[in-house]
Design an enzyme around this catalytic site. Structure first.
Site, PDB file in Angstrom:
ATOM      1  N   ASP A 190       0.850  -1.192   0.000  1.00 58.52           N
ATOM      2  CA  ASP A 190       0.000   0.000   0.000  1.00 58.52           C
ATOM      3  C   ASP A 190       0.888   1.246   0.000  1.00 58.52           C
ATOM      4  OD1 ASP A 190      -2.342   1.816   0.741  1.00 58.52           O
ATOM      5  OD2 ASP A 190      -3.296  -0.141   0.890  1.00 58.52           O
ATOM      6  N   SER A 223     -11.508  -0.770  -0.098  1.00 56.78           N
ATOM      7  CA  SER A 223     -10.153  -0.866   0.472  1.00 56.78           C
ATOM      8  C   SER A 223     -10.179  -1.409   1.888  1.00 56.78           C
ATOM      9  CB  SER A 223      -9.491   0.518   0.488  1.00 56.78           C
ATOM     10  OG  SER A 223      -9.102   0.911  -0.804  1.00 56.78           O
ATOM     11  N   HIS A 258      -3.480   6.214   3.282  1.00 60.79           N
ATOM     12  CA  HIS A 258      -4.340   5.091   2.903  1.00 60.79           C
ATOM     13  C   HIS A 258      -3.896   3.792   3.569  1.00 60.79           C
ATOM     14  CE1 HIS A 258      -5.923   1.902   0.123  1.00 60.79           C
ATOM     15  NE2 HIS A 258      -6.983   2.687   0.128  1.00 60.79           N
TER      16      HIS A 258
END
Length: 566
Positions: free
Chosen positions: A53, A276, A94
């Site tokens: 990620d 996600s 994120h």
């Protein structure tokens, strides 16, 4: 249990949805049933889970700590991009949230402020179990949120080399990628499952999203998002390969403890929505399953997780919600200690031609995929194998083909690239039958080819990998035997890059190959152990296969069978 504040005040509804009157007034039971799963296991300190990620917060108290064996919980972090910086710290915001869903420490109270603290699915019990090790892999450069296919593929290969049982990938794109698909095949056949997000293209929901679409071929697991009423969120994609759903709406998780370069300072926790955050719920469940039953591998996780889901859409498997919403508790119950798991491979028998047509290939692969691109007058041949079910299984069993060990393909002349394929075509109480296909080039086109006239391999190499799972009959043990601790602990088993071998009493531990030739030996004190990297005493890499780990010492003798994967 657990005592994490955001769980206790019901904002972590996806772990336990208290229904009306809770923080979001959702539907009672519209969650992943984490409390049921945690009754069985809260993870393992010996387990590694990876995330590819934008990075993580390396010093977040929910991730980083000293494990009971003295190692750090975050380990082997890597930036695989061409960025000059080698840091895997998140500067986008994120990855730090995605990782918290499965890797935040559980039952460890509050952090930063008394109202803050979350529970992770594979986060331990806050006492003697601190949960899985976390391997963060940064696949985005600088402050970007975009990743290249090559960096994603590098992350998959690196996860395998680190011994991770799963890698979370909450990234999706519109275009297929050969390098990502090949890396997925490499990973799943070597003990690491890639857990992917279905994508957030709700305005064109059936558009394929990659690499999650490769779940249709068993190479990964694809997860869409639901809300706190067990409804599919409007943004959740449902293109090819959708396996199941998991909560992805108003998900509270870890966030940066340092200032974000754009939004400024935060308190280490935040909420967000998207597929996600559905994918890491499956990643965490894979971790729990691997902790409970380390012998699970390959497509075992895909089948167990999706077939244990709660049906929430149209009855049965449907396009928009797949098999249903993740039920981690039911998945763990499906592999309880009284359930036997049998992995094997079997050679098939060619039964005859099916039809003749033109076969087009677009890329190279194993066997004769490299020889031709267009096969004129190719003939598809059916390959069958009937396997007897051992008498040790009692009652019904579940059976599925595996990617690893299978060397047949589809019979519809639509195989632009190599992906193993087979299916169960018959099953009764005593046996089952597997079916796949191979192709043969016509003599007129390939008269001197010999075995190279067959695709992907000639008939004597057409084989099937499979798993059988079901209740087994075990001999009763005396109370004294049940109380005795094992003399050897070997985890993970099967192993890929390395495994940890621990002797509970002082003695000598030897590793031998299947021919009983000693390849490594160590003398250990009580409770001591060592990491074995699959090499012999001279540092030479050993081939995959069965190995015997033997202990002899003050407490007696013990042997553990260890499977080394490719």
């Amino acid at each position: 249990f657990p005592n994490d504040p955001i769980f206790r005040d019901t904002r972590q509804w996806w772990l336990h949805n208290a229904g009306p009157g809770s923080a979001y007034n959702g539907k009672l039971g519209a969650d992943i049933h984490a409390l049921d799963a945690w009754q069985i296991t809260t993870g393992s300190n010996d387990l590694r889970l990876a995330i590819a990620d934008t990075g993580v917060d390396p010093n977040h108290p929910e991730y980083q700590c000293v494990m009971p064996d003295g190692s750090m919980r975050i380990e082997k972090g890597l930036n695989v991009t061409l960025d000059p910086s080698t840091s895997f710290a998140d500067s986008f915001g994120h990855g730090v949230m995605v990782a918290g869903v499965f890797a935040a420490r559980t039952n460890d109270g509050w952090h930063i402020a008394e109202s803050l603290g979350v529970a992770g699915i594979c986060g331990g019990n806050g006492r003697d179990n601190y949960g899985c090790h976390l391997i963060p892999i940064k696949i985005t450069r600088g402050r970007s949120g975009d990743a290249t296919s090559f960096d994603i593929a590098r992350a998959m290969v690196y996860s395998v080399e680190c011994g991770a049982r799963a890698m979370n990938l909450s990234f999706a794109g519109d275009g297929p990628s050969r390098v990502e698909r090949l890396a997925m095949y490499y990973a799943i056949t070597r003990g690491c499952v890639v857990s992917t997000a279905a994508g957030n293209q709700g305005f064109t929901p059936t558009k394929p999203q990659y690499p999650s679409a490769y779940a249709a071929e068993g190479l990964c697991i694809q997860t869409g998002a639901t809300d706190f009423y067990d409804q599919r969120t409007t943004f959740s994609s449902y293109g090819p390969g959708l396996d199941l759903m998991a909560p992805g709406w108003f998900i509270w998780s870890t966030y940066l403890t340092y200032p974000h370069p754009i939004s400024g300072a935060h308190q280490g926790y935040n909420r967000d929505s998207g597929t996600s955050y559905a994918a890491p719920m499956v990643t965490g469940t894979i971790g729990l399953l691997a902790a409970a039953r380390p012998e699970l591998k390959d497509t075992d996780f895909q089948h167990i997780i999706r077939e244990s889901a709660d049906d929430i859409g149209d009855p049965g498997v449907d396009q928009k919600t797949g098999w249903g919403r993740l039920n981690a508790g039911r998945a763990l119950a499906a592999v309880s200690p009284d359930v036997g798991i049998w992995h094997d491979e079997v050679l098939g028998t060619v039964t005859g031609p099916v039809r003749t047509d033109t076969l087009m290939l677009t890329e190279s692969g194993p066997g004769t995929f490299d020889r031709f691109r267009e096969w004129h007058d190719a003939t598809a041949y059916e390959v069958l194998a009937t396997v007897a079910i051992p008498d040790s299984f009692v009652g019904p069993v579940r059976i599925w083909p595996r990617v690893g060990g299978t060397m047949t393909v589809r019979g519809d002349f639509r195989i632009p690239y190599f992906t193993p394929w087979s299916e169960i075509v018959a099953q009764d109480a005593h046996s089952f039958t597997l079916r796949g296909y191979i192709y043969r080039q016509s003599d007129a086109t390939c008269r001197p080819c010999g075995d190279d006239a067959w695709l992907p391999l000639p008939p004597d190499q057409a084989r099937f990998g499979f798993t059988v799972i079901g209740l087994v009959s075990r001999a009763p043990r005396s109370p004294a035997a049940r109380a005795a601790a094992p003399l050897l602990r070997v985890t993970p088993n099967p192993m890929s890059a390395r495994t940890r071998i621990v002797a509970t009493a002082a003695g000598r531990v030897e590793i031998a190959d299947a021919a009983c030739r000693r390849v490594r030996a160590e003398t250990l004190a009580e409770g001591a152990g060592f990491d074995w990297d699959g090499r012999d005493a001279r540092g030479r890499a050993l081939p995959p296969g069965l190995y015997l780990v033997r202990y002899e010492g003050v407490a007696g003798r013990s042997v553990v069978k260890l499977m080394k994967l490719e």
